[in-house]
Scaffold this active site. Structure first.
Site, short mmCIF file in Angstrom:
data_model
loop_
_atom_site.label_atom_id
_atom_site.label_comp_id
_atom_site.label_asym_id
_atom_site.label_seq_id
_atom_site.Cartn_x
_atom_site.Cartn_y
_atom_site.Cartn_z
N GLY A 5 89.73 18.89 36.71
CA GLY A 5 91.18 19.07 36.66
C GLY A 5 91.67 20.46 37.02
O GLY A 5 92.78 20.86 36.66
N SER A 65 92.66 21.88 39.95
CA SER A 65 93.85 21.98 40.81
C SER A 65 95.11 21.56 40.07
O SER A 65 96.17 22.17 40.24
CB SER A 65 93.67 21.11 42.06
OG SER A 65 92.59 21.58 42.83
N GLU A 84 92.24 25.83 46.82
CA GLU A 84 90.93 25.84 47.46
C GLU A 84 90.91 24.92 48.69
O GLU A 84 91.48 23.84 48.68
CB GLU A 84 89.88 25.38 46.45
CG GLU A 84 88.46 25.39 46.97
CD GLU A 84 87.47 24.91 45.90
OE1 GLU A 84 86.30 25.27 46.03
OE2 GLU A 84 87.90 24.19 44.99
N ASP A 107 92.77 27.88 41.96
CA ASP A 107 91.97 26.76 41.43
C ASP A 107 90.48 26.93 41.75
O ASP A 107 89.73 25.96 41.71
CB ASP A 107 92.50 25.42 41.92
CG ASP A 107 92.33 25.19 43.42
OD1 ASP A 107 91.86 26.12 44.12
OD2 ASP A 107 92.65 24.09 43.90
N ILE A 160 86.83 11.65 39.10
CA ILE A 160 86.42 11.67 40.51
C ILE A 160 86.73 10.32 41.16
O ILE A 160 87.25 10.26 42.28
CB ILE A 160 84.92 12.00 40.63
CG1 ILE A 160 84.68 13.46 40.24
CG2 ILE A 160 84.42 11.75 42.04
CD1 ILE A 160 83.21 13.82 40.10
#
Length: 205
Positions: A15, A17, A34, A81, A134
């Protein structure tokens, strides 16, 4: 006064971001994102890690180096992030010892003059939670991630956190297994209660 530079870190799917975005809005900080999907080696990497790891890790390192260079020009506070040190964590799990030694030397040269985050928020979660998150975001190249790979990342991130904590760095670790800070405001407020003392320059115990 030196600007606040926060990095949110942790294993894949934890989590980072999402929290970075919310914190940037709360504190009115610049949001650094990122680069992930732009890596042309990533899909091949998850299909054959040993074959494509060096190319993948070098791409990430060079891009993150350039991003951190650019952050030096930002005058307001920053929340990112990722921390560029994650390159060494991932590389240590994917490269041979010979490759890692070469990679580490390049990393040290590139990062010796970079401005580094002065606050790091480590997020963690149980394996089942990481796998569910994911799967929920459904990135095709992440479908092949092995459990052992995630567990190794969890282990290494916790070791990095403990080493920084022992050095007296401004760090905090938050287990997000039972938290949904995107859905529930009380969960986000709980995180802010932990982070705010760091932003104010106080030590978190």
């Amino acid at each position: 006064m030196k600007k606040q530079f926060i990095a949110v870190e942790g294993p894949i799917g934890v989590g980072k971001s999402s929290l970075t975005h919310k914190l940037s809005q709360t504190y009115n900080f610049y949001e650094e994102k990122e680069i992930i999907t732009e890596n042309p080696f990533l899909s091949d990497f998850y299909e054959d890690i040993s074959k494509w790891s060096f190319q993948t890790e070098m791409f990430f390192l060079c891009n993150r180096y350039k991003q951190f260079q650019d952050l030096a020009l930002i005058e307001q506070g920053i929340v990112s992030d990722y921390h560029i040190h994650k390159n060494k964590i991932f590389a240590n799990n994917t490269l041979t010892s010979s490759e890692y030694n070469k990679f580490s030397r390049i990393y040290d040269i590139l990062t010796e003059d970079l401005e580094m985050p002065n606050i790091i928020i480590f997020l963690d979660a149980e394996l089942a939670t990481l796998k569910a998150r994911i799967a929920h975001r459904n990135r095709s190249f992440e479908h092949q991630i092995a459990d052992d790979y995630l567990l190794n990342l969890k282990r290494d991130y916790n070791a990095y956190y403990e080493s920084l904590k022992a050095e007296g760095a401004r760090v905090i670790r938050i287990d997000t297994t039972q938290l949904d800070f995107m859905k529930y405001d009380e969960d986000y407020q709980y995180i802010l209660e932990l982070v705010n003392p760091l932003i104010g320059g106080q030590d978190y115990e």
